[in-house]
Design a protein around this motif. Structure first.
Motif, PDB file in Angstrom:
ATOM      1  N   THR A   1     -13.992 -25.868 -15.725  1.00 40.57           N
ATOM      2  CA  THR A   1     -14.322 -25.510 -17.111  1.00 40.57           C
ATOM      3  C   THR A   1     -14.769 -24.052 -17.235  1.00 40.57           C
ATOM      4  O   THR A   1     -14.865 -23.523 -18.324  1.00 40.57           O
ATOM      5  CB  THR A   1     -15.455 -26.396 -17.670  1.00 40.57           C
ATOM      6  OG1 THR A   1     -16.599 -26.211 -16.826  1.00 40.57           O
ATOM      7  CG2 THR A   1     -15.076 -27.853 -17.706  1.00 40.57           C
ATOM      8  N   ASP A   2     -15.063 -23.423 -16.104  1.00 42.78           N
ATOM      9  CA  ASP A   2     -15.540 -22.039 -16.135  1.00 42.78           C
ATOM     10  C   ASP A   2     -14.351 -21.131 -16.439  1.00 42.78           C
ATOM     11  O   ASP A   2     -13.913 -20.328 -15.625  1.00 42.78           O
ATOM     12  CB  ASP A   2     -16.157 -21.697 -14.766  1.00 42.78           C
ATOM     13  CG  ASP A   2     -16.834 -20.333 -14.783  1.00 42.78           C
ATOM     14  OD1 ASP A   2     -17.020 -19.769 -15.878  1.00 42.78           O
ATOM     15  OD2 ASP A   2     -17.163 -19.839 -13.698  1.00 42.78           O
ATOM     16  N   SER A   3     -13.846 -21.255 -17.699  1.00 39.05           N
ATOM     17  CA  SER A   3     -12.524 -20.713 -18.001  1.00 39.05           C
ATOM     18  C   SER A   3     -12.504 -19.182 -18.023  1.00 39.05           C
ATOM     19  O   SER A   3     -11.484 -18.575 -17.752  1.00 39.05           O
ATOM     20  CB  SER A   3     -12.017 -21.287 -19.317  1.00 39.05           C
ATOM     21  OG  SER A   3     -13.027 -21.130 -20.292  1.00 39.05           O
ATOM     22  N   ASP A   4     -13.657 -18.567 -18.360  1.00 42.37           N
ATOM     23  CA  ASP A   4     -13.588 -17.097 -18.371  1.00 42.37           C
ATOM     24  C   ASP A   4     -13.909 -16.512 -16.986  1.00 42.37           C
ATOM     25  O   ASP A   4     -14.140 -15.318 -16.840  1.00 42.37           O
ATOM     26  CB  ASP A   4     -14.471 -16.500 -19.461  1.00 42.37           C
ATOM     27  CG  ASP A   4     -15.891 -17.014 -19.378  1.00 42.37           C
ATOM     28  OD1 ASP A   4     -16.736 -16.555 -20.149  1.00 42.37           O
ATOM     29  OD2 ASP A   4     -16.174 -17.872 -18.517  1.00 42.37           O
ATOM     30  N   GLU A   5     -13.907 -17.383 -15.991  1.00 44.67           N
ATOM     31  CA  GLU A   5     -13.974 -16.934 -14.610  1.00 44.67           C
ATOM     32  C   GLU A   5     -15.201 -16.084 -14.299  1.00 44.67           C
ATOM     33  O   GLU A   5     -15.112 -15.105 -13.574  1.00 44.67           O
ATOM     34  CB  GLU A   5     -12.696 -16.174 -14.236  1.00 44.67           C
ATOM     35  CG  GLU A   5     -11.445 -17.018 -14.382  1.00 44.67           C
ATOM     36  CD  GLU A   5     -10.191 -16.288 -13.911  1.00 44.67           C
ATOM     37  OE1 GLU A   5     -10.250 -15.060 -13.763  1.00 44.67           O
ATOM     38  OE2 GLU A   5      -9.174 -16.961 -13.692  1.00 44.67           O
ATOM     39  N   THR A   6     -16.356 -16.483 -14.869  1.00 46.10           N
ATOM     40  CA  THR A   6     -17.579 -15.712 -14.604  1.00 46.10           C
ATOM     41  C   THR A   6     -17.883 -15.694 -13.108  1.00 46.10           C
ATOM     42  O   THR A   6     -18.314 -14.684 -12.568  1.00 46.10           O
ATOM     43  CB  THR A   6     -18.783 -16.297 -15.350  1.00 46.10           C
ATOM     44  OG1 THR A   6     -18.868 -17.691 -15.061  1.00 46.10           O
ATOM     45  CG2 THR A   6     -18.690 -16.078 -16.836  1.00 46.10           C
ATOM     46  N   PHE A   7     -17.626 -16.830 -12.469  1.00 44.65           N
ATOM     47  CA  PHE A   7     -17.918 -16.931 -11.040  1.00 44.65           C
ATOM     48  C   PHE A   7     -17.048 -15.979 -10.229  1.00 44.65           C
ATOM     49  O   PHE A   7     -17.533 -15.195  -9.416  1.00 44.65           O
ATOM     50  CB  PHE A   7     -17.726 -18.389 -10.596  1.00 44.65           C
ATOM     51  CG  PHE A   7     -17.912 -18.608  -9.125  1.00 44.65           C
ATOM     52  CD1 PHE A   7     -19.144 -18.400  -8.530  1.00 44.65           C
ATOM     53  CD2 PHE A   7     -16.850 -19.009  -8.326  1.00 44.65           C
ATOM     54  CE1 PHE A   7     -19.316 -18.591  -7.171  1.00 44.65           C
ATOM     55  CE2 PHE A   7     -17.019 -19.202  -6.971  1.00 44.65           C
ATOM     56  CZ  PHE A   7     -18.256 -18.987  -6.395  1.00 44.65           C
ATOM     57  N   LEU A   8     -15.744 -16.039 -10.525  1.00 48.54           N
ATOM     58  CA  LEU A   8     -14.821 -15.183  -9.773  1.00 48.54           C
ATOM     59  C   LEU A   8     -15.106 -13.705 -10.034  1.00 48.54           C
ATOM     60  O   LEU A   8     -15.101 -12.885  -9.114  1.00 48.54           O
ATOM     61  CB  LEU A   8     -13.372 -15.532 -10.131  1.00 48.54           C
ATOM     62  CG  LEU A   8     -12.321 -14.789  -9.311  1.00 48.54           C
ATOM     63  CD1 LEU A   8     -12.438 -15.117  -7.835  1.00 48.54           C
ATOM     64  CD2 LEU A   8     -10.923 -15.134  -9.806  1.00 48.54           C
ATOM     65  N   ASN A   9     -15.410 -13.374 -11.299  1.00 48.67           N
ATOM     66  CA  ASN A   9     -15.710 -11.974 -11.625  1.00 48.67           C
ATOM     67  C   ASN A   9     -16.928 -11.470 -10.859  1.00 48.67           C
ATOM     68  O   ASN A   9     -16.952 -10.329 -10.394  1.00 48.67           O
ATOM     69  CB  ASN A   9     -15.926 -11.808 -13.128  1.00 48.67           C
ATOM     70  CG  ASN A   9     -14.603 -11.916 -13.878  1.00 48.67           C
ATOM     71  OD1 ASN A   9     -13.538 -11.656 -13.306  1.00 48.67           O
ATOM     72  ND2 ASN A   9     -14.660 -12.331 -15.129  1.00 48.67           N
ATOM     73  N   MET A  10     -17.909 -12.369 -10.726  1.00 47.99           N
ATOM     74  CA  MET A  10     -19.100 -11.982  -9.973  1.00 47.99           C
ATOM     75  C   MET A  10     -18.724 -11.700  -8.506  1.00 47.99           C
ATOM     76  O   MET A  10     -19.140 -10.707  -7.925  1.00 47.99           O
ATOM     77  CB  MET A  10     -20.141 -13.096 -10.053  1.00 47.99           C
ATOM     78  CG  MET A  10     -21.349 -12.815  -9.190  1.00 47.99           C
ATOM     79  SD  MET A  10     -22.584 -14.091  -9.349  1.00 47.99           S
ATOM     80  CE  MET A  10     -21.747 -15.507  -8.727  1.00 47.99           C
ATOM     81  N   LEU A  11     -17.921 -12.609  -7.940  1.00 52.10           N
ATOM     82  CA  LEU A  11     -17.508 -12.418  -6.553  1.00 52.10           C
ATOM     83  C   LEU A  11     -16.748 -11.104  -6.383  1.00 52.10           C
ATOM     84  O   LEU A  11     -16.958 -10.361  -5.430  1.00 52.10           O
ATOM     85  CB  LEU A  11     -16.628 -13.582  -6.090  1.00 52.10           C
ATOM     86  CG  LEU A  11     -17.298 -14.952  -5.963  1.00 52.10           C
ATOM     87  CD1 LEU A  11     -16.283 -15.975  -5.445  1.00 52.10           C
ATOM     88  CD2 LEU A  11     -18.492 -14.897  -5.022  1.00 52.10           C
ATOM     89  N   LEU A  12     -15.879 -10.797  -7.372  1.00 53.16           N
ATOM     90  CA  LEU A  12     -15.077  -9.570  -7.262  1.00 53.16           C
ATOM     91  C   LEU A  12     -15.948  -8.325  -7.363  1.00 53.16           C
ATOM     92  O   LEU A  12     -15.676  -7.321  -6.704  1.00 53.16           O
ATOM     93  CB  LEU A  12     -13.979  -9.568  -8.333  1.00 53.16           C
ATOM     94  CG  LEU A  12     -12.892 -10.631  -8.105  1.00 53.16           C
ATOM     95  CD1 LEU A  12     -11.879 -10.632  -9.243  1.00 53.16           C
ATOM     96  CD2 LEU A  12     -12.178 -10.408  -6.762  1.00 53.16           C
TER      97      LEU A  12
END
Ligand code: CA
Length: 404
Positions: A95-106
């Protein structure tokens, strides 16, 4: 605990770390990151907060990301080259559709953090959506170098085919059930199946919830490369030295190795003993041309070392009856004559090995289809194309050390 209280006191949300140890180097190779809420008087696990579906997704995602952010910041500060195992609720990840998690990792990657040091732990059996979609999402994360672990295997009904589909890098297997005083054989069978699956799909096995020496030994002898649990390390707010348990692990694994070598030695000794006894007995009865008479005499000579004995040809067709002992009474079961056993696991493999080596073979421990007992079979090359099978009862294996 109240979700709003947590949301208004985010500075009290902290990561705790539980070390993961490796069998090949006896050192800490990484940490599972665990969410905690730390007040002046106590430290509370955030496990319940994360699994509570009545709490809005965005709250849980925010707290989750905050913990990861603090953990990766700590990773940057440490000198150690370690993995961070991060628990990810698969449903929330989707559900984390705006990819907040991935953006943080990047953004961390831009600061020099290698994303292949990040392992995402997802639980297959908690995931309610379409498994193909989850697979695609995880594959997408993998393109950035992240590793995938399937968490909590063995705890609840895990779907091995779904786990296989996710092709994880690591399988995390829970050994909690091993602490019970009586562990069912079926539980061991499930763990064995998981270890076969890991081997097939090329995943590394991590055993967790290890709280006793026995569990550690089980993990070691069942293909576990990584270990985690209170027995080795309790979660705490700091990283520890990589060599934290090195001496102890080295010494305990040395003990396991010695014990296992002794067990293997015991099996070779039994194999040699049977080889000798069978050939002596055959020498005594070489005038017997009839196979049913021969196996009757062999059974008498082998005494308590067998409860079933029969002869097959090299294609698996049974050339004798079964001579079978039940409640101390031997019977000749002629209905087994001409049955074919070539379909049984390892049957032809073992026939060809005996043909090549001209020597008997002791099987692994397995459950007998008819009696349900754990047994072993000693097979022996009788002639160029006929083979003798001696089933050894549980009782004998139990009474002689190192055979179970
Ligand atoms: Ca976990």
């Amino acid at each position: 605990m109240d979700a709003l209280e947590i949301m208004t006191n985010l500075h009290l949300v902290v990561p705790y770390y539980q070390a993961v140890f490796s069998a090949d180097e006896h050192k800490v190779i990484g940490y599972e990151v665990l969410g905690r809420y730390q007040t002046d008087d106590e430290v509370i696990s955030l496990g319940a907060f994360f699994s509570d579906d009545s709490i809005p997704d965005e709250y849980r995602i925010e707290v989750d990301n905050l913990i990861v952010e603090k953990a990766i910041t700590a990773l940057i500060d440490t000198e150690e080259d370690v993995y961070l195992f991060i628990n990810k609720n698969a449903n929330l990840l989707m559900t984390d559709s705006d990819e907040t998690f991935l953006n943080m990792l990047l953004s961390f990657q831009a600061q020099g953090v290698s994303l292949n040091k990040i392992v995402l732990e997802v639980t297959e059996h908690q995931y309610t959506g379409d498994i193909d979609q989850l697979y695609h999402l995880l594959t997408y994360y993998r393109t950035y170098g992240l590793k995938i672990a399937v968490d909590n295997i063995g705890k609840e009904s895990s779907n091995l085919d779904r786990i296989g589909l996710l092709t994880p890098d690591i399988l995390k297997v829970d050994l909690q059930a091993l602490r019970k005083t009586s562990t069912s054989q079926s539980y061991f069978d499930v763990l064995y199946t998981i270890s076969l699956l890991a081997r097939k799909i090329g995943a590394t096995l991590l055993y967790e919830d290890i709280e006793t020496l026995f569990q550690l030994q089980f993990a070691w002898s069942n293909g576990g490369r990584y270990y985690q649990g209170y027995y080795l390390h309790q979660p705490c707010e700091k990283f520890v030295s990589a060599d934290f348990q090195k001496g102890r692990l080295k010494q305990e694994i040395h003990q396991f190795t010695q014990q296992e070598k002794k067990k293997i030695q015991s099996r070779y000794i039994l194999s040699d003993l049977l080889q000798n006894e069978v050939s002596l007995s055959l020498g005594r009865h070489k005038n017997l041309m009839n196979y049913n008479e021969l196996i009757t005499e062999l059974a008498l000579d082998l005494k308590d070392k067998t409860f079933r004995i029969y002869i097959c040809d090299e294609d698996g067709f049974q050339q004798s009856a079964n001579y079978f002992k039940h409640h101390n009474l031997w019977t000749l079961q002629r209905e087994y004559e001409n049955k074919n056993w070539s379909w049984r696991p390892y049957f032809l493999e073992n026939i060809m090995r005996m043909k090549r080596n001209k020597k008997g073979i002791l099987s692994d421990l397995y459950s007998d289809i008819e009696t349900g007992e754990m047994i072993r079979t000693f097979s022996y090359p009788l002639t160029v194309d006929h083979y003798l099978f001696v089933d050894i009862p549980y009782q004998y294996l139990y009474e002689n050390e190192g055979l179970l």
